[in-house]
Design a protein around this motif. Structure first.
Motif, PDB file in Angstrom:
ATOM      1  N   SER A  89       0.832  -1.208   0.000  1.00 56.03           N
ATOM      2  CA  SER A  89       0.000   0.000   0.000  1.00 56.03           C
ATOM      3  C   SER A  89       0.871   1.265   0.000  1.00 56.03           C
ATOM      4  O   SER A  89       0.421   2.318  -0.429  1.00 56.03           O
ATOM      5  N   ARG A  90       2.090   1.147   0.476  1.00 56.41           N
ATOM      6  CA  ARG A  90       3.015   2.285   0.536  1.00 56.41           C
ATOM      7  C   ARG A  90       3.953   2.336  -0.669  1.00 56.41           C
ATOM      8  O   ARG A  90       4.741   3.255  -0.789  1.00 56.41           O
ATOM      9  N   ARG A  91       3.903   1.314  -1.518  1.00 54.78           N
ATOM     10  CA  ARG A  91       4.803   1.226  -2.671  1.00 54.78           C
ATOM     11  C   ARG A  91       4.019   1.003  -3.966  1.00 54.78           C
ATOM     12  O   ARG A  91       4.072  -0.073  -4.561  1.00 54.78           O
ATOM     13  N   PRO A  92       3.288   2.016  -4.437  1.00 53.10           N
ATOM     14  CA  PRO A  92       2.501   1.841  -5.660  1.00 53.10           C
ATOM     15  C   PRO A  92       3.373   1.508  -6.875  1.00 53.10           C
ATOM     16  O   PRO A  92       2.879   0.936  -7.851  1.00 53.10           O
ATOM     17  N   ASP A  93       4.661   1.840  -6.819  1.00 55.46           N
ATOM     18  CA  ASP A  93       5.562   1.511  -7.919  1.00 55.46           C
ATOM     19  C   ASP A  93       5.730  -0.003  -8.101  1.00 55.46           C
ATOM     20  O   ASP A  93       6.159  -0.455  -9.163  1.00 55.46           O
TER      21      ASP A  93
END
Length: 121
Positions: free
Chosen positions: A88-92
């Motif tokens: 959720s914190r790393r959309p990449d």
């Protein structure tokens, strides 16, 4: 207090050995010691569009066969929840396939055992 430091140091050495092992097999280490309020993941590794959330177990007193059983249902649940938090914190990293691996370190002489896709959601 000294025992806590030696346990933490042993864990850090184990995680570094596991990271070296994975890098030697073409994995990139994307994160270490990912923490959420639900739990922790030791390593997050990536290769060929795949993300592996890796739990590292290193105990001198136990052999590799014993280490396989060290990750019970509660620990697996916490790892899964922390993986969701990380993503959720790393959309990449969205869209990558994911799996949950375990790297076991133990024995004399020391061995590394990589259990790929050790458990699922």
């Amino acid at each position: 207090m000294a025992e806590a430091r030696s346990t933490a140091a042993r864990g850090a050495r184990g995680e570094e050995r596991a990271a070296e092992y994975l890098r030697g097999r073409g994995w990139d280490i994307l994160a270490r010691n990912v923490r959420s309020r639900r739990g922790e993941i030791d390593l997050v590794a990536g290769r060929d569009g795949l993300l592996a959330f890796v739990e590292v177990k290193a105990w001198d007193a136990l052999g590799p066969a014993d280490l396989e059983f060290a990750i019970g249902p509660g620990k697996r649940r916490r790892i899964l929840q922390t993986a969701r938090f990380f993503l959720s914190r790393r959309p990449d990293l969205a869209g990558r396939r994911t799996r949950f691996d375990v790297v076991l370190l133990g024995g004399d002489p020391p061995i590394v055992r990589h259990l790929e896709d050790a458990f699922t959601e």
